[in-house]
Design a protein around this motif. Structure first.
Motif, short mmCIF file in Angstrom:
data_model
loop_
_atom_site.label_atom_id
_atom_site.label_comp_id
_atom_site.label_asym_id
_atom_site.label_seq_id
_atom_site.Cartn_x
_atom_site.Cartn_y
_atom_site.Cartn_z
N ALA A 157 11.25 -19.96 12.03
CA ALA A 157 11.41 -19.20 13.41
C ALA A 157 11.47 -20.33 15.22
O ALA A 157 12.84 -20.08 15.48
CB ALA A 157 10.10 -17.98 13.37
N PHE A 158 10.75 -21.62 14.88
CA PHE A 158 11.07 -21.94 15.65
C PHE A 158 12.52 -23.06 15.36
O PHE A 158 13.06 -22.91 16.45
CB PHE A 158 10.20 -22.94 15.70
CG PHE A 158 8.49 -22.72 16.01
CD1 PHE A 158 8.33 -22.65 17.53
CD2 PHE A 158 7.81 -21.82 16.04
CE1 PHE A 158 7.38 -21.99 19.11
CE2 PHE A 158 6.40 -21.81 16.38
CZ PHE A 158 5.78 -21.89 17.98
N PHE A 159 13.29 -22.77 14.15
CA PHE A 159 14.40 -23.33 14.17
C PHE A 159 15.12 -22.84 13.99
O PHE A 159 15.70 -23.40 15.15
CB PHE A 159 14.12 -24.07 12.82
CG PHE A 159 15.42 -24.35 12.11
CD1 PHE A 159 15.50 -26.17 12.63
CD2 PHE A 159 16.32 -23.29 11.41
CE1 PHE A 159 16.56 -26.53 11.81
CE2 PHE A 159 17.44 -24.69 10.98
CZ PHE A 159 17.62 -26.00 11.48
N LEU A 160 14.72 -21.37 14.77
CA LEU A 160 15.63 -19.97 14.79
C LEU A 160 16.09 -20.23 16.08
O LEU A 160 17.30 -20.00 16.17
CB LEU A 160 15.68 -18.89 13.96
CG LEU A 160 16.26 -17.62 14.49
CD1 LEU A 160 17.88 -17.79 13.93
CD2 LEU A 160 15.74 -16.54 14.09
N VAL A 175 18.82 -21.75 21.48
CA VAL A 175 19.65 -22.08 22.52
C VAL A 175 20.02 -23.34 22.70
O VAL A 175 21.16 -23.49 23.57
CB VAL A 175 18.13 -22.77 22.86
CG1 VAL A 175 18.01 -23.89 24.11
CG2 VAL A 175 16.83 -21.80 23.31
N PHE A 176 20.81 -23.95 21.24
CA PHE A 176 21.45 -25.32 20.84
C PHE A 176 23.15 -24.44 21.11
O PHE A 176 23.64 -25.07 21.92
CB PHE A 176 21.46 -26.05 19.81
CG PHE A 176 21.89 -27.71 19.72
CD1 PHE A 176 21.94 -28.36 20.68
CD2 PHE A 176 22.91 -27.24 18.96
CE1 PHE A 176 22.59 -29.75 21.20
CE2 PHE A 176 23.87 -28.70 18.81
CZ PHE A 176 23.37 -29.51 19.58
N LEU A 228 23.34 -21.86 22.48
CA LEU A 228 24.06 -21.45 23.38
C LEU A 228 24.18 -22.51 25.04
O LEU A 228 25.34 -22.45 25.66
CB LEU A 228 22.77 -20.79 24.50
CG LEU A 228 22.36 -19.20 23.64
CD1 LEU A 228 21.35 -18.68 24.05
CD2 LEU A 228 23.87 -18.57 23.70
N ILE A 229 24.20 -23.50 24.47
CA ILE A 229 23.75 -25.17 25.65
C ILE A 229 25.34 -25.04 25.05
O ILE A 229 26.06 -25.55 25.75
CB ILE A 229 23.24 -25.55 25.36
CG1 ILE A 229 21.71 -25.21 26.07
CG2 ILE A 229 23.76 -27.06 25.74
CD1 ILE A 229 20.46 -26.16 25.82
N LEU A 230 26.02 -25.06 24.35
CA LEU A 230 27.33 -25.74 23.34
C LEU A 230 28.33 -24.87 23.60
O LEU A 230 29.56 -25.43 23.55
CB LEU A 230 27.91 -26.08 22.20
CG LEU A 230 26.15 -26.73 20.74
CD1 LEU A 230 26.67 -26.56 19.77
CD2 LEU A 230 27.06 -28.35 21.59
N CYS A 231 28.24 -23.75 23.82
CA CYS A 231 28.56 -22.40 24.48
C CYS A 231 29.28 -22.76 25.84
O CYS A 231 30.07 -21.51 26.83
CB CYS A 231 28.63 -21.03 24.17
SG CYS A 231 29.03 -20.63 21.84
N ILE A 232 27.94 -23.41 26.98
CA ILE A 232 28.71 -22.69 27.95
C ILE A 232 30.32 -23.37 28.15
O ILE A 232 29.96 -24.23 28.33
CB ILE A 232 27.17 -23.87 29.14
CG1 ILE A 232 26.13 -23.76 28.29
CG2 ILE A 232 27.46 -24.09 30.28
CD1 ILE A 232 25.20 -24.26 29.24
N PRO A 233 30.00 -22.40 29.08
CA PRO A 233 32.47 -22.71 29.89
C PRO A 233 32.41 -24.39 30.70
O PRO A 233 33.50 -24.35 30.46
CB PRO A 233 32.53 -21.35 30.30
CG PRO A 233 31.17 -21.06 31.00
CD PRO A 233 29.59 -21.12 29.83
N VAL A 239 26.81 -21.71 12.03
CA VAL A 239 27.98 -21.51 13.23
C VAL A 239 28.17 -23.11 14.04
O VAL A 239 28.43 -23.81 14.88
CB VAL A 239 27.32 -20.75 13.23
CG1 VAL A 239 27.75 -20.70 14.81
CG2 VAL A 239 27.45 -19.82 12.78
N MET A 240 26.60 -23.68 14.08
CA MET A 240 26.32 -25.03 15.00
C MET A 240 26.92 -26.48 14.45
O MET A 240 27.92 -26.86 15.66
CB MET A 240 25.17 -25.07 14.72
CG MET A 240 24.96 -26.23 15.76
SD MET A 240 22.95 -26.49 16.09
CE MET A 240 22.27 -27.43 14.81
#
Length: 265
Positions: free
Chosen positions: A9-12, A17-18, A20-25, A115-116
């Protein structure tokens, strides 16, 4: 929740979070490429592929275990046994809920892990493509400038060639004009010589005409004297003539002629 599912769960959550950070425009792929080029990642790169495949294997094993638990608590036997006691029925549904929760957590963790990895690969490819594109754009600009310079040089060469052709044609025209001038000069010399000859002939003819006029005048005078002499000879006696033209015995007409010539002079 047991320890392995808490870790999953913590890994998920970390993957969410990671990603979402990679997808910051406003963070460009070039910046991420610079971050991925840090020395720590080069130090971890030999272990990265091993860790990636190890996590995939662990998540696949947990996903299969979650599928087994879901099938275990959703079968007809646990439900039939749980109908005898209400507490057992709630316990079976709680176990089924936990198994389904673990299945979703493990499935999404596996999905986001892939995906990451794909996002990181795409960001690196985009950054490298942008760098290559910038290099190609610079090369294209240089090639375009070179082509423009070559085009300008071709235009200059065409202009110079046209000027050379004009000069050659003007030289040919000048040569033709020189030949015509030389021809006209030779003709002028010939004409001048002809004029000088004609002038000499005219002068000779004038002199000849003057001589003829003098001769004609002399002949007229002689003719007039002869007429006068004949008239005098018939009209006058020898005693009426001047003493210079009368001899003592004979009348001489030549003495009369010489006297008339002296008188004319």
């Amino acid at each position: 929740m047991t320890l392995q599912w808490t870790a999953v769960a913590f890994f998920l959550y970390a993957e969410i979070v990671f990603n979402l950070i990679l997808c910051i425009p406003f963070i460009s792929a070039h910046r991420w490429h610079v971050v991925f080029k840090w020395r720590i990642w080069s130090w971890l790169s030999p272990y990265w592929n091993k860790f990636f495949f190890a996590m995939i294997m662990a998540l696949v094993v947990l996903f299969c275990d979650a599928i087994r638990d879901v099938q275990k608590y959703s079968g007809p036997e646990p439900v039939h046994d749980a109908q005898a006691s209400p507490n057992l029925y709630d316990h079976v549904h709680m176990k089924l809920f936990r198994a389904q929760r673990n299945l979703y957590i493990c499935g999404f963790s596996l999905f986001l892990w892939l995906v990451m990895r794909r996002i990181v690969t795409l960001l690196n490819q985009i950054a490298e493509t942008s760098v290559n594109t910038a290099g190609l754009q610079a090369q294209m600009d240089n090639a375009f400038k070179t082509a423009e310079r070559h085009q300008e040089d071709n235009q200059i060469l065409k202009t110079v060639r046209a000027l050379l052709e004009r000069e050659q044609s003007s030289l040919k025209t000048n040569n033709q004009l020189k030949l015509e001038i030389e021809k006209l000069q030779s003709q002028l010399k010939v004409a001048g010589e002809a004029v000088r000859r004609s002038d000499a002939e005219v002068e000779a003819m004038k002199k000849q005409a003057k001589g003829l006029a003098h001769e004609y005048d002399r002949l007229l005078r002689e003719h007039h004297l002869l007429q006068v002499r004949g008239t005098n000879y018939r009209t006058f006696s020898p005693h009426s003539l001047p003493s210079c033209f009368v001899d003592d015995t004979v009348f001489d007409p030549q003495n009369l002629q010489s006297a008339e010539d002296k008188k004319d002079q």
